[in-house]
Design an enzyme around this catalytic site. Structure first.
Site, PDB file in Angstrom:
ATOM      1  N   TYR A  71      -9.560   5.573 -12.356  1.00  0.00           N
ATOM      2  CA  TYR A  71      -9.574   6.310 -11.115  1.00  0.00           C
ATOM      3  C   TYR A  71      -9.269   7.871 -11.109  1.00  0.00           C
ATOM      4  O   TYR A  71      -8.684   8.252  -9.877  1.00  0.00           O
ATOM      5  CB  TYR A  71      -8.111   5.982  -9.949  1.00  0.00           C
ATOM      6  N   ARG A 108      -5.585   3.694 -15.480  1.00  0.00           N
ATOM      7  CA  ARG A 108      -5.718   4.300 -14.738  1.00  0.00           C
ATOM      8  C   ARG A 108      -6.354   5.901 -14.385  1.00  0.00           C
ATOM      9  O   ARG A 108      -6.988   6.173 -13.092  1.00  0.00           O
ATOM     10  CB  ARG A 108      -4.478   4.286 -14.018  1.00  0.00           C
ATOM     11  N   GLY A 160       1.060  -1.337   0.020  1.00  0.00           N
ATOM     12  CA  GLY A 160      -0.178  -0.246   0.484  1.00  0.00           C
ATOM     13  C   GLY A 160       0.602   1.607  -0.224  1.00  0.00           C
ATOM     14  O   GLY A 160       0.306   2.416  -0.004  1.00  0.00           O
ATOM     15  N   ARG A 187       3.574  -1.258  -5.979  1.00  0.00           N
ATOM     16  CA  ARG A 187       3.850  -0.239  -6.662  1.00  0.00           C
ATOM     17  C   ARG A 187       4.881   0.464  -6.032  1.00  0.00           C
ATOM     18  O   ARG A 187       5.873   0.943  -7.226  1.00  0.00           O
ATOM     19  CB  ARG A 187       2.666   1.377  -6.368  1.00  0.00           C
ATOM     20  N   CYS A 245     -12.915   4.392 -28.404  1.00  0.00           N
ATOM     21  CA  CYS A 245     -14.833   5.335 -27.833  1.00  0.00           C
ATOM     22  C   CYS A 245     -15.231   5.602 -27.239  1.00  0.00           C
ATOM     23  O   CYS A 245     -16.167   5.174 -26.745  1.00  0.00           O
ATOM     24  CB  CYS A 245     -15.064   4.557 -29.469  1.00  0.00           C
ATOM     25  N   GLU A 246     -14.317   6.334 -26.039  1.00  0.00           N
ATOM     26  CA  GLU A 246     -15.434   6.267 -24.753  1.00  0.00           C
ATOM     27  C   GLU A 246     -14.823   7.698 -24.602  1.00  0.00           C
ATOM     28  O   GLU A 246     -13.571   7.953 -24.712  1.00  0.00           O
ATOM     29  CB  GLU A 246     -14.370   5.537 -24.256  1.00  0.00           C
ATOM     30  N   GLU A 281       3.761  -6.857   1.739  1.00  0.00           N
ATOM     31  CA  GLU A 281       3.167  -7.286   0.282  1.00  0.00           C
ATOM     32  C   GLU A 281       3.769  -5.973  -0.496  1.00  0.00           C
ATOM     33  O   GLU A 281       2.925  -5.085  -1.513  1.00  0.00           O
ATOM     34  CB  GLU A 281       2.213  -7.530   0.214  1.00  0.00           C
TER      35      GLU A 281
HETATM   36  N1  LLP Z   1      -1.763  -6.966  -1.226  1.00  0.00           N
HETATM   37  C1  LLP Z   1      -2.635  -7.288  -1.035  1.00  0.00           C
HETATM   38  C2  LLP Z   1      -3.927  -8.180  -0.241  1.00  0.00           C
HETATM   39  C3  LLP Z   1      -3.495  -5.753  -2.164  1.00  0.00           C
HETATM   40  O1  LLP Z   1      -4.674  -6.034  -1.948  1.00  0.00           O
HETATM   41  C4  LLP Z   1      -2.966  -5.460  -2.926  1.00  0.00           C
HETATM   42  C5  LLP Z   1      -3.032  -4.403  -3.790  1.00  0.00           C
HETATM   43  C6  LLP Z   1      -1.389  -5.264  -2.914  1.00  0.00           C
HETATM   44  C7  LLP Z   1      -1.127  -6.296  -1.407  1.00  0.00           C
HETATM   45  C8  LLP Z   1      -0.027  -4.321  -3.162  1.00  0.00           C
HETATM   46  O2  LLP Z   1       0.120  -2.722  -3.063  1.00  0.00           O
HETATM   47  P1  LLP Z   1       0.277  -1.418  -3.364  1.00  0.00           P
HETATM   48  O3  LLP Z   1       1.665  -1.862  -2.577  1.00  0.00           O
HETATM   49  O4  LLP Z   1       0.317  -2.739  -4.899  1.00  0.00           O
HETATM   50  O5  LLP Z   1      -0.678  -0.335  -3.238  1.00  0.00           O
HETATM   51  N2  LLP Z   1      -5.568  -1.385  -9.393  1.00  0.00           N
HETATM   52  C9  LLP Z   1      -5.107  -0.242  -8.628  1.00  0.00           C
HETATM   53  C10 LLP Z   1      -4.324  -0.631  -7.290  1.00  0.00           C
HETATM   54  C11 LLP Z   1      -4.959  -1.830  -6.436  1.00  0.00           C
HETATM   55  C12 LLP Z   1      -4.723  -2.346  -5.335  1.00  0.00           C
HETATM   56  C13 LLP Z   1      -4.634  -3.837  -5.286  1.00  0.00           C
HETATM   57  N3  LLP Z   1      -4.462  -4.202  -4.087  1.00  0.00           N
HETATM   58  C14 LLP Z   1      -4.289   1.493  -8.707  1.00  0.00           C
HETATM   59  O6  LLP Z   1      -3.751   1.668 -10.202  1.00  0.00           O
HETATM   60  O7  LLP Z   1      -3.613   2.688  -8.322  1.00  0.00           O
END
Ligand code: LLP
Length: 414
Positions: free
Chosen positions: A312, A308, A238, A272, A339-340, A269
């Site tokens: 978002y 994205r 996150g 990003r 086409c959006e 985990e």
């Molecule tokens: N662990 C779990 C259980 C998750 O659901 C996620 C992301 C992560 C780790 C990794 O999170 P990160 O460190 O990448 O923030 N598509 C969206 C982001 C969706 C993230 C979903 N879960 C975007 O483009 O911003």
């Protein structure tokens, strides 16, 4: 550190000139830097306590070459589907470094995880726990489990990527955690020794982490008192990337204090923060057109390549690969060919653009290619990995004929 920089008037990824690369591979294409991926992973791993399992969130960027690059540095993987699990294994990430998250794992996916003897299942409901127990006992195996707890903490990020509040589908409500642990303890085939929490993505402040970790931390002695073994905490991912991102060293300090105070080892985990700034999307200007009130630059990458902004409202910086002195900057709405109306990247001040010019969309190494689709029957952008002066096409762009062959005509229509 960012080796995706201009040298004079030309944009380079490490020692590869991106405009020349565009001539070789065609546009649009994603380009990832090995040095940035490696640097990000090393920075993260050295900021968190020694012995932490850094399980890279494959969903951020699951290209096999990206996974293998990280595997070589000792990364584990956080996977959310059988497909991601197979990819992580194929990339050389050992099963004992793989955690399996996700709110809707199928029986087949759970069985695959059991067969491969992965490190940990992050279970999100009592129902999933029961299914996993049944599958494990019939295979005469024991499933190592962490229960994902929903702490009801607002991650203060975009609502669509916030997962830790009471409104979302994720995890087991904190108030039901003692019952869920008790239920798990009664099940054969299940061995619970961990707790899991993940708040959401693109967090820009450490404050929501602190609040969530406090709630989870308060739960640990309660669970231990009830006789449960809590040896490990999986604190999810996150951490945001970009200019508003929290400081990694401060985050490392936070999780280190948590581990010490609660006498647990850690699993983290990150997705990003490892991949985002390692990737750019290179696209070509197809047309510059005047609308009623706006000037549009229509490029050959669209929302099917990078979702994205449409999904978002995310803003990704765009730079022109032609750093010209040609007058002042102009205002463009940079849009894709889909086409959006939502197929727009936003409004940008750029040097004057002309058909054929190349642009780079920045910070798209995470959740870029991974979320691409073939909407409008457009094959998603190719992917290239760069290392020093070398480059490799790590995912070619499917051609229209290959895509055409994916569909089948039923016999009654032949
Ligand atoms: N662990 C779990 C259980 C998750 O659901 C996620 C992301 C992560 C780790 C990794 O999170 P990160 O460190 O990448 O923030 N598509 C969206 C982001 C969706 C993230 C979903 N879960 C975007 O483009 O911003």
């Amino acid at each position: 550190m960012n080796p995706i920089v201009f040298r004079g008037s030309r944009l380079f990824a490490e020692d590869v000139d991106l405009a020349s690369l565009a001539e070789h591979v065609g546009t649009p294409f994603y380009c990832y830097s090995t040095a940035v991926l490696e640097g990000n992973f090393r920075t993260f791993a050295s900021a968190v306590p020694t012995g932490t399992l850094v399980a890279y969130a494959v969903k951020a960027n699951g290209n096999l070459a990206v996974l293998r690059t990280l595997a070589k540095l000792g990364a584990g993987a956080d996977v959310v589907s059988g497909g991601e699990l197979k990819k992580a294994l194929a990339a050389g990430i050992p099963p004992n470094k793989i955690v399996f998250s996700g709110v809707g794992k199928s029986a087949a996916e759970l069985s695959l995880g059991l067969r491969e003897q992965i490190f940990q299942f992050n279970v999100e409901s009592e129902a999933e726990l029961e299914l996993l127990a049944k599958l494990a006992t019939s295979a005469r195996l024991t499933a190592p489990v962490a229960l994902r707890i929903n702490p009801d903490v607002d991650a203060q990020t975009h609502a669509k990527i916030s997962t830790g509040t009471a409104e979302t589908k994720f995890g087991i409500p904190l108030e039901r955690a003692p019952e869920a642990y008790a239920a798990a303890a009664r099940l054969a085939g299940i061995e619970v020794a961990a707790i899991h929490v993940h708040l959401g993505s693109q967090l820009t402040s450490l404050e929501p982490f602190e609040r969530a970790f406090r709630r989870i931390g308060d739960l640990i002695p309660v669970l231990r008192k009830a006789g449960h073994r809590i040896e490990r905490a999986d604190l999810g991912g996150g951490i945001g990337a970009g200019t508003a991102a929290p400081d990694i060293v401060a985050y490392g300090g936070l999780v280190e204090r948590f581990a010490r105070e609660h006498r647990v080892s850690l699993v983290l985990e990150p997705g990003r923060v490892i991949a985002a700034n390692a990737g750019v999307l290179i696209a070509r200007v197809l047309y510059v057109k005047e609308g009623w009130r706006k000037r549009f630059a229509v490029i050959d990458a669209g929302m099917n390549d990078l979702l994205r902004p449409a999904l978002y409202g995310a803003h990704h910086e765009i730079v022109s690969l032609r750093q010209s002195d040609e007058g002042s900057m102009e205002t463009y709405d940079v849009v894709g060919p889909v086409c959006e109306t939502s197929d727009t990247f936003g409004t940008y001040r750029l040097p004057p653009l002309h058909a054929g010019d190349l642009v780079a969309i920045l910070m798209v190494g995470a959740y870029g290619a991974a979320m691409a689709s073939a909407y409008n029957e457009r094959s998603p952008a190719a992917e290239v990995l760069v290392r020093d002066s070398q480059w490799s096409l790590v995912r070619p762009r499917m051609n229209d004929d290959e895509r055409l062959r994916l569909d089948r005509i039923p016999t009654w229509l032949e």
